[in-house]
Structures are given as structure tokens and as C-alpha cells.
Motif scaffolding. Structure first.
Motif, PDB file in Angstrom:
ATOM      1  N   TYR A 388      83.342  58.041  -0.253  1.00 12.65           N
ATOM      2  CA  TYR A 388      84.366  57.412  -1.091  1.00 12.65           C
ATOM      3  C   TYR A 388      85.050  58.403  -2.028  1.00 12.65           C
ATOM      4  O   TYR A 388      84.452  59.395  -2.417  1.00 12.65           O
ATOM      5  CB  TYR A 388      83.739  56.327  -1.979  1.00 12.65           C
ATOM      6  N   LEU A 408      90.428  53.104  -5.628  1.00 13.49           N
ATOM      7  CA  LEU A 408      89.425  53.368  -4.595  1.00 13.49           C
ATOM      8  C   LEU A 408      90.120  53.816  -3.328  1.00 13.49           C
ATOM      9  O   LEU A 408      91.026  53.141  -2.833  1.00 13.49           O
ATOM     10  CB  LEU A 408      88.685  52.074  -4.257  1.00 13.49           C
ATOM     11  N   HIS A 439      79.741  45.496   0.227  1.00 12.51           N
ATOM     12  CA  HIS A 439      79.251  46.217  -0.942  1.00 12.51           C
ATOM     13  C   HIS A 439      80.086  45.867  -2.146  1.00 12.51           C
ATOM     14  O   HIS A 439      81.120  45.215  -2.040  1.00 12.51           O
ATOM     15  CB  HIS A 439      79.268  47.730  -0.685  1.00 12.51           C
ATOM     16  N   HIS A 441      81.668  47.578  -5.920  1.00 11.08           N
ATOM     17  CA  HIS A 441      81.903  48.759  -6.756  1.00 11.08           C
ATOM     18  C   HIS A 441      81.908  48.250  -8.192  1.00 11.08           C
ATOM     19  O   HIS A 441      82.885  47.638  -8.613  1.00 11.08           O
ATOM     20  CB  HIS A 441      83.242  49.416  -6.449  1.00 11.08           C
ATOM     21  N   HIS A 607      83.554  44.250  -2.056  1.00 10.05           N
ATOM     22  CA  HIS A 607      84.330  44.775  -0.938  1.00 10.05           C
ATOM     23  C   HIS A 607      83.718  44.281   0.369  1.00 10.05           C
ATOM     24  O   HIS A 607      82.658  44.737   0.774  1.00 10.05           O
ATOM     25  CB  HIS A 607      84.335  46.308  -1.026  1.00 10.05           C
TER      26      HIS A 607
HETATM   27 CO   LIG Z   1      84.431  49.742  -0.988  1.00  7.04          CO
END
Ligand SMILES: [Co+2]
Ligand SMILES: [Co+2]
Lengths: 691, 691
Positions: A388, A408, A439, A441, A607
Motif C-alpha cells: 500500500y 490510499l 480489511h 484502514h 475496504h
Molecule cells: Co485497502
């Protein structure tokens, strides 16, 4: 505006210089022999001392102290402090059961070890990779998180395994299904997690975003004309050392291995009165929990700041590429593990942007009008956390608003799947054979408040209807609503969650100073709507380790060194007990009413991947606002020169005396003569736009 | 790119031209004598007919029909249709108990009547204004909303009263405490609402934002250097008539008196496959309820689109002022009440902006990197609703995202207060004697979906933890979470609210078309976080009139003419029954599974005023996203030329062959020689940024 010399005595909050880092290292080496240096960073001045000096420059200047963390042979970890003025080691403390941050050098070592490890080679062969192709095997080295089988005495990483058919391919498209565990002290693989059901290497055609791959499928689009952004007369900000001044704002830019950018002593010059707002602002921690419950995926929950460091992972930025326009850069200096110093050029960029309309109003009676354009100042870093990327922008607005924004991008973490495998909803097949797990963030913004002084109080504000029913005398038509304010008297009361139904916000107030008109305390309001709830359950591993993420807001009383809410040393913590913020909150009874407080705000997104995110993700922004409310006597930007202003008396006088400072470089998109621009002549504010 | 000629046959969705409006008016006048023309606007083609023609240009071209609303002498209101091809009136229908939209001409009449009305003059005198100062008295004419004492047979407005000591002063600083009611037919004041407790005119010093006022308190700041934005090679979009093409997007820009900008036939060229996404997108209604329950403030709840019209109130935009860069404008044509035509020059602006980074990834192993910059295309209008301004931006992103964004600015609606009066929490004293009441700005986005075709299904998506407890085999570490999807089978099921705890989103899906990798239906996701709940209570006047605002999302089956969710004629509706959306939802049993659906999304903010908002409000933005998910096979912007790209093999070859298209006009903010820019040399992607 010119930037002044940087070869002055450092500001007490400046990061350690190359010379200072080297001098601390040399002293420690001299005393304790060869060691690995995980951290050599500014030990920030105690707030009491710092505040005295800020208020009175003749007070003693806070001394320069290095915060040092080393690993000695045998894996012993020491926390140390080095007084750089006296060149003495003032603290030397052996840590037990704690692992310091993982450096880039430790990370990059893992792949080389994996490629040579016979058991890894064996697993690669099972996956369908020939022995002689081991140079095509890659691993993203991750902290192990916490694995109860291995504890925290041995310094570990887990190796997320991938393959590249060709060196320029995207390895995240070819994940392998096993996971070696690496011992950083021994520099060897000590264990491999192997799933019961094996998934062979994907045989799908590669999908890539590099030029050769794009050319192969039709090439680049050629229909983008340049947009030029220039400041021929220079920029509107000035930089002295690391202190920036712009549009009444003044602040110091710190930078450390852990948080990256730290903004210190943020003040706003309110008509000559320099008013403090924040003592210190930073992203203090983050956690990225993955939602697949199958072992060993529970280990995927990166604390990117505490485990790797937003400073250590920061990108060297390039002019005209990461940033466009007129840019000022600041470098970063960090120790190498062996005891040298490395420089990251252009670790931070600072620039201005046009920000559209600042305010506008037209009187419908006569079309007298004012249009004023806005600017923003952006202080940015971008860091790469393995797959990432995070672009962290601290945006300052002219009206007193500060807007932290995170973009992101980069690449999804992926795991292998059989083409017909059921992801069970824990992930998405984003490409044949590629499972991108759900997931989150979650970021923790640390707000060391200083709203008109250090003694602040935090309130929660909920927009709610009146309790009086429709038809009652107090609310006959049922339209009554108000902002319900709840004061946080104690630390325990402050642990609160976002409530979308009431558009909940939080106010950092100075209850000692009421606004002359509204009679409300001067305040900064936290307006944050991207506030995904921590989805790992109460009592889960992530919940235990990431105490800060249990609620949207926590408030604690300020104490020196309470900086990082998952603890000072995060790798391999078990969460038993939870370090950092949960410790500092104690039993929750401490008073936070009208005292020096820190607000911890956890925000972020959940996400659920989609194929659009692969093989590289278009930027997804997350933003929030810190807005002055009842802080300024009125709109603080009325003295920004308007682009155009006509008053009723000027309109009555046929436009005599109007202010016209419209941007003369702006143009019609299409010139006359092609039949289109009978519609394209320029409107004008000076006369009634209707005809 | 050039814009083609606009003197072709109009597109069936083009607004009526000046000639078409005039021709409809002439025909109606000829048939029915002198009338007031409240509406002469395109009656949009029936969707079935339009779709046939879009699919096959040899199909019959939808004819041009004018939607006409008139008021005849005696206040009789007629809905009419005029077939412009045959020049015939095909519908002429007398309305009962409905009032059409209030025109600008009707609005501006009120102030003049107020100034001459003896009872208003008397009330002004009671407030402390001398008879001879009546030219200093102003009123903001508002729809009356609904007042049960006056019903809907008589065409009414309420006059919110203000005073200006000087013609260039801001009248919102000097509100008066009484409220005349104006009869639009008689052109006279028929009633005055007078509070029991009187509040005399404020004697506070004026606060103004015009140049003379700013100069008086120190003048304008002079520290902003120009930012120039130019496109020397032209823009990257093309315009044919009112059809815009840009970066794979194609759409038609309509405009009407009511909604302002309407986007039609939005498609995305996906590698040669032109895929429909939305048939029609618009802001279809809005309501601004005020939260003070004291009579007559319950009447303050403006439906700005239905009662005044975002088209009718739209600003004529100015180059280099409202918009910066290379701009294309479109005009708007509307009838005058008397039966002429007026033109608003530059009612819509279209331009591109640099949008920062589109995507970036660095491989930490070798610092091979790609950085690609983003563009956005903005279609904008700004309208003035008495005190407030709304800038409506429709932002198109290269990655398939559409981002409606609304910027609030202008001036607070204010009411008078005694200096020591308790606002009871229903408002804020933003300046001495000025009470700005709590209010909400709630907008209804109408999404006529066409995701890969007309038959779509809407799902609700909630990010939730697994139900399995921590320690259970299915969720041992407690980290499991997923996106729970709930299908809306019927209209009734679709009435749903935002849930911040689950980061709720809504997916508009084509269940007939699954993504080849994810096996999920192709979809567009509504991501909207600024979703203040309607605070007027269930059963309240606002709740009854603004049925669309009861929930964040409603979905209905498409039917022609179901465009405006508070009804076709909004002024003076009682809400009994609730018009528009509540009618169309019926008993809620209609199926919306895999059919032509419309999603109605209500979003917005609750505004608790603060002194910073006065006397003119710095822009407050509200935004949301419509994002492609499982729609594209993968990232659709990989063919956007990168600013910089190096592959691992190129890095290994010392940078040979890297793509370097960085913007060469970008510059360091400070030149060398002042001691600062030892830090300021340019970083480079081609080599490792650390040294
Ligand atoms: Co993500
Ligand atoms: Co407002």
C-alpha cells in the motif's frame, strides 16, 4: 517571500540533524560496543519546559536529547537517552518482552533468506515453481503481529509469498499459499504455516500497469492536454528553518521515524493576536485489520506506524510528479541499523493550491456581488507500506480550518485462491486466482489541543429533535431541533463512537473564554464522517492490541511521552495487557475538565476489494475537518482580496468603482469561429446577467 | 478538441431554445389571451421513445414538446403541453389547490409593495425606523411554506424583513421582528405576523465585507501571489451541441428551471464498449428546515428547487472569477412572466482540473515506481436562493467515479434578538442582535440508473463482524468481517437510513451481468457520509411536505414524469397527502427487483450557526461518490500516461528506458542562494531516494 537560512541553532522541535544522530550513535557505540540501531530520534522537550521557552525566549532553551533504541547481540533490546549537549547517556534500560520497530533493513533481509531456505524451496516446488526459478519468488516481509505459538521473546516476521513470472510483473497477482516465519536474530526461517488445502500457483496471464504492458493492449490514451500551474511571482508562504508562515497560520514541521510529519505550535494570527490552537498534531498510529478468520490470516493486521514507521517508509518526492506547482521540500535523516545516517531527500513537500471559491454572495435585487477565491496550503508526505501507499496531506485553509486528508493507493494485499473457490465473503476474487481479503484502514489522529491556551474541555455535540411532541405548545409544528452538548468530565466518559443519526461532532473548547456574541466557549470542532467502526470483535486479538480503535474518540489528560496509542514498542505485543491508550486511560476516573487534554480520534474506511482496485488502486481519499467555531469574532477571511466585488451603490452608478481583479489568464475553452461560442462569450458580474 | 456547431437540430433532451419558448408562448397567448407564464420548459421525451431513438437513430426522433404552466387572471392555474412540431396545445388543465413555482419576478415585487404598505410602515416605526427611511427597509421574499390559516387557494409569500442603515450595508445584520404576508394576485400585504415580545432594530455597528468596510479596518491582505492555471494546447474535452466527451465519458447536459443541471445518457467507453451507467442524474429537490419552534418560524423550510427553481435562480458565471483555467460555458433561456424570453449567459461552466495523484506505487525492494496524475472534469452552476448560495458541481473522475459536490456559501438567514435574549438553543447570536436559527440543508439526488442497461436492482451493503464469537472455530481470533448485502425486492423495503456504525452504502446492480472474476453483479456504489437525518419529527409539517427526506434512500420503479419528489407544484402544499415520492411509493409492495428503477438519495448537513459564518459564510462543501464496483474488469485508468515510471528491469539497468514525463514547469519554491535549499534540490524517482 524567502526561506531563511537553516544553519541556525536548531529549533527545539527540529528532528535530529545528521551530525546529532551520528554523535548519539558514536557515544552509544563507544559505551556499549557494536549494536543495531533501530531508533535514533529526537526525544521531544518536556511540554512544561518547552512552553516556558516559547513564551519567553530568554528562558532556558530546551536541550537536545536523542531517543535511542538498540538491539544488542543476542537480541537484547535497550531503550536509551543521550543528552547531546553534555554528550552523556542518561538512560540505558533493558526491555523485557518488547520488540522495537522493524527497520527497512530488517524487512528487506527476509526475501533473500526465503529464496535460499530449503523448506521454502520445497514449498515453492509444491506450488509449482521450479528450484531454478527461486529468484522469481518474492516476499512482502510483515511483522508477525502476534502469534501465541511464538510469543514476543524472539524477533519475528512473517513472509507473505509471491511469484513473478517476469521481473517486471506484479507479484501480487501470483500469491503463494504458504507463509514462512522468519527469526530476525538468527536470520533464518523457523517455521512455515501451510494450509490444509493447497492452492497451486496461478497460471493466469499477467495484468500489468507498466508501459510495455499498456502498449501491448492498445497503448496510452493521447487525449490529455497539459494543465500548467505556475507562480511567476513566487509562493505566498515563508519558511524559516522548519517554521512555516502562511495566511495568518504559523507552525513548526517536525518529522520522526514513527509518525512522519508532526505539526507543532500551530497558531493563527487573529488581527494581531497570535492565538494558539494545537500544541502538536500528528497521525499517531494506524491499524489495518484483515477480515479473513482462516489461520494464519488473523496475523494480518499491520500497525504501520508502530511496527514499521511512517517516517522510515516515507518516499522521496519528485517535483512535477508527486507535486505540481511551486514546491518547497524538507529532507529527513535517519540512522542506519549499523550506525550510519541515511537521508531521504524531499521527504516532505509544501505547496499552495487554488481552492475554488472562498465565499460568494449575490444580491438578487440588483446583482451586486462578491466573489473571493480560496487558497490552501498542503504539507504532504507519502509512504509505502509494502503493497500500500498512503499520501498524508495536512491541508491548511485560510478560514482557520485544518483538514487532514489521507489518500490510499498502491496495491491490494492478496492471497491465492483456486479459480472456483468460494471466498465465503471474506474476500473478493479481483483477478483469476487472486483473493483480496476484506480489511480496514483505521488511523489514529492525536490532537494535543491548545485552543486559546492549554486548559481545554471536550464536548460531544449531537443534532437532535426537541423532545416535545408535535402539537405540543413548545413544538407545535414539530420542527424544533438543537445541538445537544455533552461535556466529558472524565476520561471514561470520553470513550465515544460516531453516531451518523445525529451527525455527531466533538468540540475542543476553552471554557474559560466565551465568544462575545454567541456566549459559547471558543472551540475547534472535529467534523469526521469516515469513521468505520473497528470490526474485529471485542476481545479479539486486534481489539486487544489496538485499544485506540475501540472508539471514535478518547480524551486523556496530557502527559509527556504519551504519544503512541498502541504503545511505544508495538511489534509482537499480545494485547494482554493492552498497551498505550488503554493504560493511560486507567480506571477512567481522571478529570479532563478544563485541563491540558489530548484527543485521540480513530477514523478510516472498511475496504471490501473490487476488481477496479487491481492491479493498482486509483486513489481513495479519506478526509476530516478541524473547524473553528465560536473562535473568531466573525468570518476571518473578509480581508482576502476579492476577484470581483460590486456594491449596490456601485451597481446603481452603472458599475463605477467596482473591484475587478478577475484572473486575466483564464480563457474560453473554445475560440470563436467554430460555431460553438455564440454561447461562449464571457458573462460579467458588473451588469445584470440576464438580458 | 473543438466544439462543434450548435445550430443543428436540437438533441431531444436539449432545453427549449429561445425560439421554441417564444413559439409556445405565442400559441398559448393566441388561444387563451394574456396570461402569466410561470413555466415554459422542455417536456422530456418519454423514456421508451427516447431509448428507441438512442439505440437506433433511424427510429422516430422524439418530438419537441413544451411543458407550460400559466396563471390566468383571477389566479387560475393551468398545466399545459404544447406540441412544437404541430404547433398545437395538446393539454390544457385547470389545477385546483396547487400553486406553481414562484418566479424571480414574483419575488422581487414584494419588497416594493412592503415599502408602501401603511401597516408595514407602522410596524417599521414600532421597530424604530422613521417613515422617511422606508427605502432602507428590505425584504427577502420567501414562499409561505404552508400556513394553515391561509391555505393554498390564494398565492402567498412571506416577507422576511430587514433594514440597511446604508445602501451598501448587509441587511441580514439588521433583521426586523415582524413578518408581512403578501398576496401575489392582489399584490398587497394581507396580514402581518407580529410577535408578542417586540425586539427593536439593532443599533450595533455594521459589519461588512465590501472594500470600503475592509479598508476601514486595516485593508486587504497583500501577501497572496498569483497562481496561474493555463492550458496552452487547449482542453481535453469536446462539446458537440450539449454533449460532452472526456476521458471515456460521454453525456448530455440538460438544464431546466427547476433542477438546473440535468445529466443525461451518461456512458463510459470501456475499451470500445460504450456502457450505459445513468439515464438521468440531477438534484431533484431540496429542503432547508429551520429548527426554531416559535411561530411563525415553522414556515421557514424552503424547497429551493420546487418553490423557486435552481434554474431560475442560477448565476451568470464569470471567467477567471467563478471559474479559473480554460472554461466552456452554456447559457440558459427562460420565459419571462409576461411572455418574453430571458437569457442567463454562462449559466453552466465546464472545465478540467488537475486532481493530484491518480495512483502511485513504489516497490520497496528497488524503488521502481509509477506515479500517474489525475484529472477531473467539473460541470458547475451556482444559484442564489435569497441569502444563501449553492455551487453545484458534477465532478467526473477518470476512474469511472462521479462525484456530486455542493458548496454552501452566502449569508445566514437571521432573525432579530435582544442583546440579552436567551436563544434557547434554537439559534446562535452571530453578531449583536442577530439570531441565526439552526437549520438543515437536505438535498435529494435523483439517480435514474442504467447500469449496463435499464434493469437494475438495489442492494444495501453493511460492513459487519462475523456472528461467530471470538474463540469459536469459525472466528477463533475474532477478526472476521464481511459486507452484508440486503436486496430491496420491493419499494417498501428500500426506505432505509444511513448507518454510520456499518459504513452503510447502497449498490445499484445489474444482476443479469456478473463480473467475470468477482462473480458479483456489475454495479455503481453510492458512498455518502454527509447524511444528516431529517430533524423535524415524524408528523411535523416539514416531515409531511418533504416525504423524500424521511429516509436516506428510497427506490421506485421508473415512470415517466416522476421527477420531483416533493411534487410537481410545491408552493403551499399542506403535506396532506404528501405529494411526490410518498404517492409514487404507494403501499410499498411494488417490485423493484431487476427492473427500471430510480434511486432517491437524501443527503446534507445540519447547520448550527457560529459567528465565523457571518456576515458571509466561507464555503462549506458536501460531497458524495458514485463509484464503479465490479463494473470494470480491472483498474480502468492504467492507460493514463504516467508522469514517471520505472520498472525493476529498468532500475537494474541504471534507469535506462524509464518513462519520464514529469511536469517541467513545476519549480522549487525558493531558489538557491538564500541558504535554504540545500534541502531543496529535487528528489528523483530514477535512483534510490535514500543516500
Ligand atoms: Co485497502
Ligand atoms: Co446553512
Amino acid at each position: 517571500m524567502v526561506a531563511a537560512s537553516s544553519d541556525l541553532v536548531p529549533h527545539p522541535l527540529d528532528p535530529l540533524s545528521q551530525a546529532e544522530i551520528q554523535s548519539a550513535i558514536d557515544l552509544v557505540k563507544k559505551a556499549h560496543g557494536e549494536l543495531f540501531f533501530n531508533v535514533v530520534s529526537l526525544h521531544e522537550p518536556r511540554k512544561a519546559e518547552m512552553t516556558k521557552w516559547l513564551e519567553d525566549p530568554s528562558a532556558p532553551r530546551p536541550t537536545r536529547i536523542a531517543d535511542v533504541v538498540v538491539i544488542a547481540p543476542g537480541g537484547k533490546v535497550y531503550d536509551a537517552l543521550v543528552d547531546l549537549a553534555s554528550n552523556t547517556i542518561t538512560k540505558w534500560e533493558l526491555l523485557d518482552g518488547l520488540q522495537p520497530i522493524i527497520t527497512m533493513e530488517e524487512l528487506t533481509a527476509v526475501e533473500h533468506v526465503c529464496r535460499k531456505d530449503p523448506k521454502v524451496i520445497e514449498q515453492c516446488e509444491i506450488s509449482g515453481i521450479a528450484k531454478e526459478d527461486m529468484h522469481k519468488v518474492y516476499c512482502d516481509p510483515w511483522t508477525i503481529g502476534f502469534d501465541e505459538r511464538h510469543g514476543n521473546k524472539v524477533r519475528l516476521q512473517q513472509a507473505l509469498m509471491y511469484y513473478r513470472p517476469n521481473v517486471d510483473d506484479c507479484q501480487y497477482q501470483y500469491p503463494l499459499d504458504f507463509c514462512p516465519i522468519y527469526d530476525g536474530e538468527k536470520k533464518e526461517i523457523i517455521y512455515i504455516d501451510i494450509p490444509k488445502v493447497r492452492r497451486p500457483l496461478s497460471k493466469a496471464e499477467p495484468v500489468n500497469y507498466h508501459p510495455a504492458a499498456v502498449e501491448k493492449v492498445g497503448g496510452y490514451r493521447n487525449n490529455l492536454k497539459p494543465i500548467n500551474i505556475t507562480q511567476p511571482e513566487g509562493v505566498s508562504f515563508s519558511v524559516t528553518g522548519r517554521e512555516v508562515e502562511w495566511q495568518n497560520w504559523k507552525f513548526h514541521i517536525g518529522f520522526n521515524y514513527r509518525e512522519g510529519i508532526v505539526l507543532n505550535n500551530i497558531t493563527y494570527n487573529d488581527k494581531g493576536n497570535v492565538r494558539p490552537i494545537f500544541y502538536r498534531l500528528s497521525l499517531a498510529e494506524m491499524v489495518v485489520p484483515y477480515g479473513n478468520p482462516e489461520h494464519p490470516h488473523q496475523r494480518k493486521h499491520a500497525f504501520d506506524l508502530g511496527e514499521y514507521g511512517a517516517g522510515y517508509m516515507t518516499n522521496s518526492l519528485a517535483l512535477g510528479c508527486d507535486c505540481k506547482g511551486s514546491i518547497h521540500y524538507l529532507d529527513a535523516e535517519f540512522p542506519t541499523r549499523a550506525g550510519g545516517v541515511r537521508t531521504i531527500k524531499n521527504a516532505i513537500c509544501i505547496h499552495e493550491e487554488d481552492a475554488g471559491i472562498l465565499f460568494k454572495h449575490t444580491d438578487f435585487r440588483d446583482e451586486s456581488v462578491i466573489v473571493t477565491r480560496a487558497r490552501k496550503l498542503i504539507v504532504q508526505q507519502i509512504f509505502t507500506a509494502a503493497n500500500y501507499e498512503y499520501a498524508i496531506q495536512w491541508i491548511f485553509h485560510q478560514d482557520g480550518t485544518i483538514q487532514p486528508e489521507i489518500k490510499l493507493t498502491g496495491i491490494l494485499n492478496t492471497y491465492s485462491m483456486d479459480p472456483d473457490e468460494d471466498t465465503k465473503g471474506w474476500g473478493t476474487q479481483v483477478y483469476p486466482g487472486v483473493n483480496a481479503h476484506n480489511h480496514q484502514h483505521l488511523f489514529c489522529l492525536r490532537i494535543d489541543a491548545n485552543v486559546d491556551g492549554p486548559n481545554n474541555t471536550v464536548f460531544m455535540a449531537d443534532a437532535v429533535p426537541s423532545e416535545a411532541p408535535v402539537g405540543s405548545p413548545e413544538n407545535y409544528y414539530g420542527n424544533a431541533f438543537f445541538a445537544k452538548r455533552t461535556k466529558f468530565s472524565t476520561v471514561g466518559e470520553s470513550a465515544t463512537d460516531y453516531d451518523g443519526a445525529t451527525s455527531r461532532t466533538w468540540d475542543i473548547c476553552n471554557t474559560n473564554k466565551l465568544h462575545p456574541y454567541s456566549k459559547k466557549p471558543t472551540s475547534y470542532k472535529l467534523v469526521s464522517r469516515e469513521v468505520a467502526k473497528l470490526l474485529p470483535k471485542e476481545g479479539s486479538l486486534v481489539w486487544k492490541r489496538a485499544g485506540f480503535a475501540r472508539h471514535t474518540v478518547h480524551v486523556t489528560k496530557y502527559r509527556d511521552d504519551e504519544l503512541w496509542p498502541a504503545g511505544r514498542h508495538v511489534p509482537q505485543t499480545s494485547g494482554e495487557p493492552s498497551l498505550g491508550l488503554p493504560e493511560w486511560m486507567g480506571d477512567g476516573t481522571e478529570s479532563i475538565d478544563n485541563t491540558d487534554v489530548v484527543l485521540w480520534h480513530t477514523f478510516g474506511v472498511t475496504h471490501i476489494p473490487a476488481p477496479e482496485d487491481f492491479p493498482v488502486m486509483p486513489v481513495e481519499p479519506i478526509t476530516l475537518l478541524l473547524r473553528p467555531r465560536n473562535f473568531f469574532s466573525n468570518n476571518p477571511v473578509m480581508d482576502v482580496p476579492p476577484s470581483f466585488c460590486s456594491t449596490p451603490s456601485q451597481v446603481a452608478a452603472n458599475g463605477a468603482g467596482v473591484t475587478d481583479a478577475t484572473d486575466k489568464l483564464s480563457k474560453l475553452a473554445f475560440t470563436n469561429g467554430n460555431g460553438c461560442c455564440t454561447n461562449g462569450t464571457n458573462g460579467t458580474h458588473a451588469t445584470n446577467g440576464t438580458s
